[in-house]
Scaffold this active site. Sequence first.
Site, mmCIF file in Angstrom:
data_model
loop_
_atom_site.group_PDB
_atom_site.id
_atom_site.type_symbol
_atom_site.label_atom_id
_atom_site.label_comp_id
_atom_site.label_asym_id
_atom_site.label_seq_id
_atom_site.Cartn_x
_atom_site.Cartn_y
_atom_site.Cartn_z
ATOM 1 N N GLU A 75 33.658 35.551 46.833
ATOM 2 C CA GLU A 75 33.242 34.679 45.734
ATOM 3 C C GLU A 75 33.000 33.261 46.246
ATOM 4 O O GLU A 75 31.973 32.658 45.969
ATOM 5 C CB GLU A 75 34.315 34.671 44.632
ATOM 6 C CG GLU A 75 33.950 33.796 43.457
ATOM 7 C CD GLU A 75 34.921 33.923 42.294
ATOM 8 O OE1 GLU A 75 35.706 34.884 42.256
ATOM 9 O OE2 GLU A 75 34.882 33.053 41.406
ATOM 10 N N ARG B 45 45.241 30.674 35.518
ATOM 11 C CA ARG B 45 45.253 32.051 34.995
ATOM 12 C C ARG B 45 46.661 32.642 35.101
ATOM 13 O O ARG B 45 47.091 33.393 34.228
ATOM 14 C CB ARG B 45 44.219 32.913 35.713
ATOM 15 C CG ARG B 45 44.108 34.311 35.140
ATOM 16 C CD ARG B 45 42.900 35.058 35.663
ATOM 17 N NE ARG B 45 41.671 34.703 34.969
ATOM 18 C CZ ARG B 45 41.215 35.303 33.863
ATOM 19 N NH1 ARG B 45 41.906 36.292 33.317
ATOM 20 N NH2 ARG B 45 40.093 34.934 33.299
ATOM 21 N N GLU C 203 39.256 43.856 36.598
ATOM 22 C CA GLU C 203 40.540 43.331 37.049
ATOM 23 C C GLU C 203 41.762 43.876 36.296
ATOM 24 O O GLU C 203 42.818 44.062 36.893
ATOM 25 C CB GLU C 203 40.526 41.799 36.923
ATOM 26 C CG GLU C 203 39.489 41.150 37.819
ATOM 27 C CD GLU C 203 39.392 39.652 37.564
ATOM 28 O OE1 GLU C 203 39.852 38.886 38.392
ATOM 29 O OE2 GLU C 203 38.852 39.284 36.509
#
Length: 1333
Positions: A806, A884, A1265
């Site tokens: 990413e 997160r 995920e």
Amino acid sequence: MPITAEEIKNKLQSPGDDLVFFVNGKKITEKNAEPEKTLLTYLRRNLGLTGTKLGCAEGGCGACTVMVSKYHPHQNRIIHYAVNACLAPLCSLHHCAVTTVEGIGSMASKLHPVQERIAKAHGSQCGFCTPGIVMSMYALLRNNPQPSMHDVQEAFQGNLCRCTGYRPILEGYRSFTKDGGCCGGKAQSNGCCMTNEHTQEHVNVSRTDIQTPCSIFSEYKHIFVLNYICALQSLSKQPQRELRFAGERVLWIQPCSLEELLELKATYPNAKLVVGNTEVGIEMKFKNLFYPVILAPAYIPELNIIQNTQDGIQVGASVTLTVLGDVLRAAVKKLPAHQTEVFKAVLEQLRWFAGQQIRNVAAVGGNIMTASPISDLNPVFMAASCKLTVMSKGEKRVIEMDGKFFPGYRKTILKPEEILLSIEIPYTRKGQYFSAFKQSPRKEDDIAIVTCGMNVFFKEQSNIVQSIRISYGGMAPVTVLATATCNRLLNRQWNEELLEEACTSLAEEMNLSPSAPGGMVTYRRTLTIKFMFLGVTVEDVRPEYTSATELFQLDSPSSVQLYQAVPPGYSDDVVGQPIMHLSALKQATGEAIYCDDIPCYENELHLALVTSTKAHALIKSIDTSDAMAVPGVVAFISAKDIPGSNMTGPVVYDETVFADDKVTCVGHIVGAIVADTQAHAQRAAKAVKISYEELQPVIVTIQDAIANKSFFQPVRSIERGDVAQGFKDSDHILHGEMHIGGQEQFYLETNCTLAVPRGEDGEMELFVSTQSASKTQALVAKALGVSANRVVCRVKRMGGGFGGKESRSTILSTVVAVAAHTVKRPVRCMLDRDEDMLVTGGRHPFFGHYKVGYMNNGRVMALEVTLYSNAGNSLDLSLSILERALFHMDNSYNIPNIRGTGYVCKTNLPSNSAFRGFGGPQGMMIAESWMSDVALSCGLPAEEVRRMNMYKEGDFTPFSQRLDNFTIDRCWEECMQLSDFNKRKDAVEQYNRQHRWTKRGLSIIPTKFGISFTAVFLNQAGALVLVYSDGSVLLTHGGTEMGQGLHTKMVQVASKTLGIPCSKIHITETSTNTVPNTSPTAASASSDLNGMAIYNACQTLLQRLQPYKDKNPKGCWEDWVKAAYFDRVHLSANGFYKTPDLGYDFETNSGRPFNYFSYGVAVSEVEIDCLTGSHKNLHTSIVMDVGKSLNPALDIGQVEGGFMQGLGLFTLEELRYSPDGYLYTRGPGMYKIPAFGDIPIELKVSLLRDAPNEKAIFSSKAVGEPPLFLAASVFYAIKDAITAARAESNLTGPFRLDSPATPERIRNACEDKFTKLCPPADPGTFIPWAVQV
Ligand SMILES: Cc1cc2nc3c(=O)[nH]c(=O)nc-3n(C[C@H](O)[C@H](O)[C@H](O)COP(=O)(O)OP(=O)(O)OC[C@H]3O[C@@H](n4cnc5c(N)ncnc54)[C@H](O)[C@@H]3O)c2cc1C
Ligand code: FES
Ligand code: FES
């Protein structure tokens, strides 16, 4: 007279022999065979056969598997076997035939059944492992057309897959087995059962639509193989002669007689003998060792001897481990049991020795002569007092393998001019017991932590020890004998008392320095004790104690997958159908093109990185003189070559492309070498000398960062309720801690970029394996000092990404682009696995401490949790990852008063980055730790405490988001049923009452995962849909394909929206010149975002076509398109989507960070061996809410694949760093991801029925995920089993168990009288070999 280096150099000048071999039936005569070249490089670069992949270059992943066939003079037949092309020296293939994945079938000709079945069983996601798996299966079937399931599992011991979770591969190939599979073409209705309709459409997504029946295999067998078998047979009749291949630096000599070999060894005493090259290949590639002369004795008859002698079986040193296994198995079958105790022990060791590809080529002599302290065979040979025959020119002697045979680390007592001729493995006698054991982090294909051989001889008709010999590997720099302990046991009765005394004695004798290389010191010492139990089963051992003597067995897995069938009336609707990944067949035939498969440009160069060896230092000087002298080197590239900015980073520009004057981690990129070949570039890169001035502090661990207050800003916090009051109101308060180790993404395809300067206007075209095409474009443009419109980034597909591509991929792409810009030629770099693991970082290690207030009944009233993540040397995405983790600190539990605080630690490690789950799993893992502590403190069943604290519909999270359409309770109930939880629990309790040294554990764990990028601007996507006048549709969107099946789902979405079959729609690549400003393919949101963008574009097109449909309602798609075209209608459309109503403010704790949540629940049952810490995954049931699935086959693939990655994270994968920040675990040899043998023996996956999600395309839900965390059920089942083990030592209540739950941690947590014998050294009194970062 030994030859001088100068004379060797001269010999390299003289022409060598021709190397003659076959590839896919075609004869190849290579005039310049290079001894340093592997078969893999030759196939890929010289022959352009790129189906065979490079995953590790060290024999550990199987991506490079091919089949080799050769005439075996001693067996007088053609033999076929799977090998790792990455280790097979090209020169070893004279008169052999190689079969690659391209050779057995193709899309254009005919698929081979092994290719078709893996694809149609959904056993190929990213596809990078697929050709290797196909070839392992092909080689198995070539030798054994109807294997058992056990044979299949054994054939895959050397293959890894990071995507699928293995289940579908095994299911697909079960169809070839005698015990589970195909009818062999005898099915009644339709020829072969594989081509018959399946009635239970909603059960088992595997085996859909298979077209090649098993009988076709025999057809292939004849056509293909006959081509080269005749040729090999006729070549074998040619007289044997010595062969020489002279390369750039190495001379390879293949003598054909023993005399020749001994003569050569006298002339070249330092020459290496190479048979399998599985040691020497690793030494040359990774340890920077260089051997200018190689002698290849594989074909010398005396070294291949297998002979029964009076005392045992004599085995030539070049005999491969596969052949050794066959011979010993045959002997065990034939001879009386008491004679074959040693043979059985060798077979037990071979069972867990590497993978089949390695065993097929590795020789027994190679294992002995490597003298590795963790050899699997040497402890057995030593305990058995095997006799070794060694020879030099004019001399032959027989020596016993005893305590003197290995005088030092990787040394034997052989003289340089001597060779090992053979080994005699002895028969045993009545009254003699022999056993062997190996303990490794992963059971299959792993290096031992400790190995052992034990040889006991009892006095006649008694249990009195007459002689005993115990030998250990892994307890010293050499294989050692436990002589003192053995002496103490002589003339004693073998009973429990003796065992206890032996254990005490071993604990003293097998001592290790607390700083010993390899670490795990306490664990290794306790393992030596376990082996005493295994040695001999004595009659007066209590029945419940026999569990200590059982050997680990691998069971065949079974599985069920349940999903909702597409409702009647929707049969033409591809959305909801379990259609196969659109590239799966190409992946299975090797035709799918990955970045490094793109053919080389004529003037292309290769790049190798030069990286820092210090964690924190100033660069004093860089000396490239030796590097520039390596042939083919063109340039050394460094910071000074950057035309634009050297500063880079995905969010803030806080890191360098090339280190300027300072390095801040081991692996920091300092420069790069560009050369004509990858081998030259890598050799030169190793020759660059950098001198440093080391700086302090060197911050490696989270604890170091806390001590030094080394944090990135800001510190984040989320708070809800009144935490202080919550604690006051609680009956009890507990404190706890947990550390969760990092994880390497281990995408099978490492990072790769090909940069092609276009020669005008600063244009650069990049072919990249990345999840972030636009970010790559932007950062490359920044470094080159051009605007983004000059840089095009193209992504065809990735061999896995998992977040690792990413942001971290952009640095390599920038380096390669700068190099291409500098030398004005195309430049390519595919990182080797060790470089990739060193440079690119992985999942963040986390440390959490918590304070929990709870009531007597287990209800949690208040929680205060502090999370620390180890971010490494730059910020990268770490702040979002920490956020997160905080958003998931509650997992699925409603805690009325909660405060979470998060720190991002800045350390001298390579920057850690995104990895599937993006901090969520770490946050939830710590939640489950305090939940487990609360249950243990209250003495209540954990499932009751979890259920009681779980959210309900309409509850609010700590970040004030309301939970609508909350389905965890449904998932929970269904999962309890699916797993038969209550019955299972009773059985576990009963098992634990009956077994002292093995225990079972059970756990049920829920997950709630927020869907959306938490950086709001990323929640957008674009699409471009082009309709050509023939009606075909070219679809482009912002997402990238990394195996998850995004393109397949997007074609399904377009197909449903446009009302045309998928076959009319094609996606060719993701590129920045078709859809701009794309978000990374991440956060599980790509189907949601890109799917809506495609829907939007398709709607535009449909509107434009509507008049033509209205005019010609009976027409078809092509008619309307054609009519519109002639009417000059614009037949391409852009689509765009942004998720509405998103945005969260940490200051006010308000707003919505997530569009919706994905939910799931898993139950797992495990069995642990309390004395070794090994565990077996007995059962897992998963119920996952994926909304209305777009494609159940792909979704189940994501659930199973994600679960297996989580299994690796929480139970197996351990990155090990030295205290000064050096990563030891840089390849599959030391870093173990789950293998085929790790999947739960019973696995049930069910997609929740009737759970449409109105927030995403066609009522689906994100799935990439969320399932990963469900593997925590395995971790907490292990913890449950450990709790049962601790209870035997009267230990109750909460205890700390860090993740991953490795055998070492499990063993150390099962405290008992043996662990007390080996207490750990006091922290601070020694420098450990490895630290917990
Ligand atoms: C992926 C992988 C997994 C592995 N797993 C295991 C494992 O589970 N357990 C384990 O114990 N090992 C393991 N190994 C190590 C290795 O495979 C074994 O040691 C193997 O037996 C070496 O045999 P070889 O023929 O490939 O050796 P080579 O690499 O060809 O040679 C090894 C050494 O032996 C010397 N040698 C070979 N034959 C002779 C001879 N006749 N006389 C004198 N010297 C000789 C060579 O000169 C060289 O120094 C593994 C290796 C890899 C790459
Ligand atoms: S590339 Fe050969 S085994 Fe991994
Ligand atoms: S499909 Fe196996 S590694 Fe990706």
